[in-house]
Enzyme design. Structure first.
Site, PDB file in Angstrom:
ATOM      1  CE  LYS A  52     -52.926   2.331  23.677  1.00 41.19           C
ATOM      2  NZ  LYS A  52     -51.760   2.951  24.325  1.00 41.19           N
ATOM      3  CD  GLN A  96     -49.924   2.400  27.366  1.00 43.19           C
ATOM      4  OE1 GLN A  96     -50.213   2.097  26.213  1.00 43.19           O
ATOM      5  NE2 GLN A  96     -50.518   3.393  27.994  1.00 43.19           N
ATOM      6  CG  ASP A 119     -48.035   6.542  21.047  1.00 42.11           C
ATOM      7  OD1 ASP A 119     -49.268   6.696  21.083  1.00 42.11           O
ATOM      8  OD2 ASP A 119     -47.408   5.816  21.834  1.00 42.11           O
TER       9      ASP A 119
END
Ligand code: GUN
Length: 290
Positions: A52, A96, A119
């Site tokens: 990322k 995460q 997300d």
């Protein structure tokens, strides 16, 4: 077997985003920015977070990385999220997953301001997705839709079987595919499904997202079907320098002589997930700039 590789699709998404970002900055806006929060030292999570970060750098996005030890407190994480929510120089926030057991994942995700939830995991985003309102589409389902589109694989009237009911992939994927415009007939199978084959053998498209290698082999798939393999499993392998190789959730080699189209691992949906995160982060920056 037809291999539905995603390298080119991801590269073209990234190239378009790079152009869009340059224009965005030329118009006087600050570069899009993403804050990534990692807890603990899980090897796979560390790899994803690094990818990322690399993707952000390649597009000229700003990137803020926060790493916590495995035993960090929930309050420390919540305090950081509160700070990131307020910061003008942060467009997107990503924590995460998975988080260690002592941390309430739901509470952490709930705390991210929906405008910054790139997300698409917050309750507000999830709800909007379900009723077809504008929202951040979770990155893996969004990447799967782009892949189907690229290969001209229509979903209207098709039987789509999703294996796996996670909040990250299975559930949002089902919600998207049943919407008007995509018009699929969706079946969601999971660990308690009594006869998986009964469902998969009548599927036009199978999306496998269980996190377990060998979930299906060729005997689960009818001729002409499409298989989207979401799994990225690390298989111990002493012949490899890093001690493992990657496998998806499908027993890929068994498909070799079958009339089936299938996404590979690596080189498949994982690449799309990162590209779509960048796309959502760009969207967050555009919303902020409006
Ligand atoms: N862990 C596995 N997939 C994902 C993802 O798409 N986002 C986050 N934040 N964590 C993950």
């Amino acid at each position: 077997m037809i291999r539905l590789g995603c390298k080119e699709i991801a590269a073209s998404v990234m190239s378009q985003l790079k152009n869009d970002t340059e224009c965005f900055i030329q118009q006087g806006n600050r570069a899009p920015s993403l804050a990534v929060v990692l807890v603990g030292h899980d090897g796979a999570s560390e790899t994803y977070v690094r990818k990322k970060e690399e993707a952000c750098s390649s597009l000229g996005f700003l990137h803020f990385q926060y790493s916590f030890d495995e035993d960090c407190s929930e309050n420390a994480l919540l305090a950081l999220i509160d700070e990131l929510n307020e910061r003008e120089d942060v467009d997107g926030i990503l924590v995460q997953l998975p988080l260690p057991d002592h941390i309430d994942e739901k509470r952490i995700i709930d705390r991210i301001r929906p405008e910054k939830d790139v997300d698409g995991f917050s309750p507000q985003n999830t709800g909007r997705l379900l009723i077809g309102e504008k929202c951040y589409i979770p990155c893996t389902p969004k990447g799967i839709l782009r892949t189907l589109e690229y290969y001209n694989i229509g979903t209207a009237g098709k039987n789509v079987v999703i294996i796996g009911r996670s909040n990250i992939v299975g559930k949002p994927m089902a919600a998207l595919l049943m919407q008007k415009g995509l018009d699929a007939t969706v079946t969601v199978c999971h660990t308690r499904t009594s006869d998986l084959k009964e469902h998969t053998l009548s599927a036009d498209i199978i999306i496998v997202a269980t996190g377990h290698p060998g979930t299906i082999d060729e005997s689960y798939v009818r001729d002409g079907a499409v298989v989207i393999d979401v799994g990225v499993n690390r298989i111990p392998d002493p012949t490899k320098k890093n001690g493992f190789h990657l496998e998806g959730d499908c027993d890929y080699k068994t498909f070799a002589s079958r009339d089936v189209s299938i996404t590979p691992v690596p080189g498949g949906i994982g690449l799309m997930t990162v590209a779509m995160l960048m796309s959502n982060t760009f969207e967050a920056a555009q919303r902020r700039a409006k």
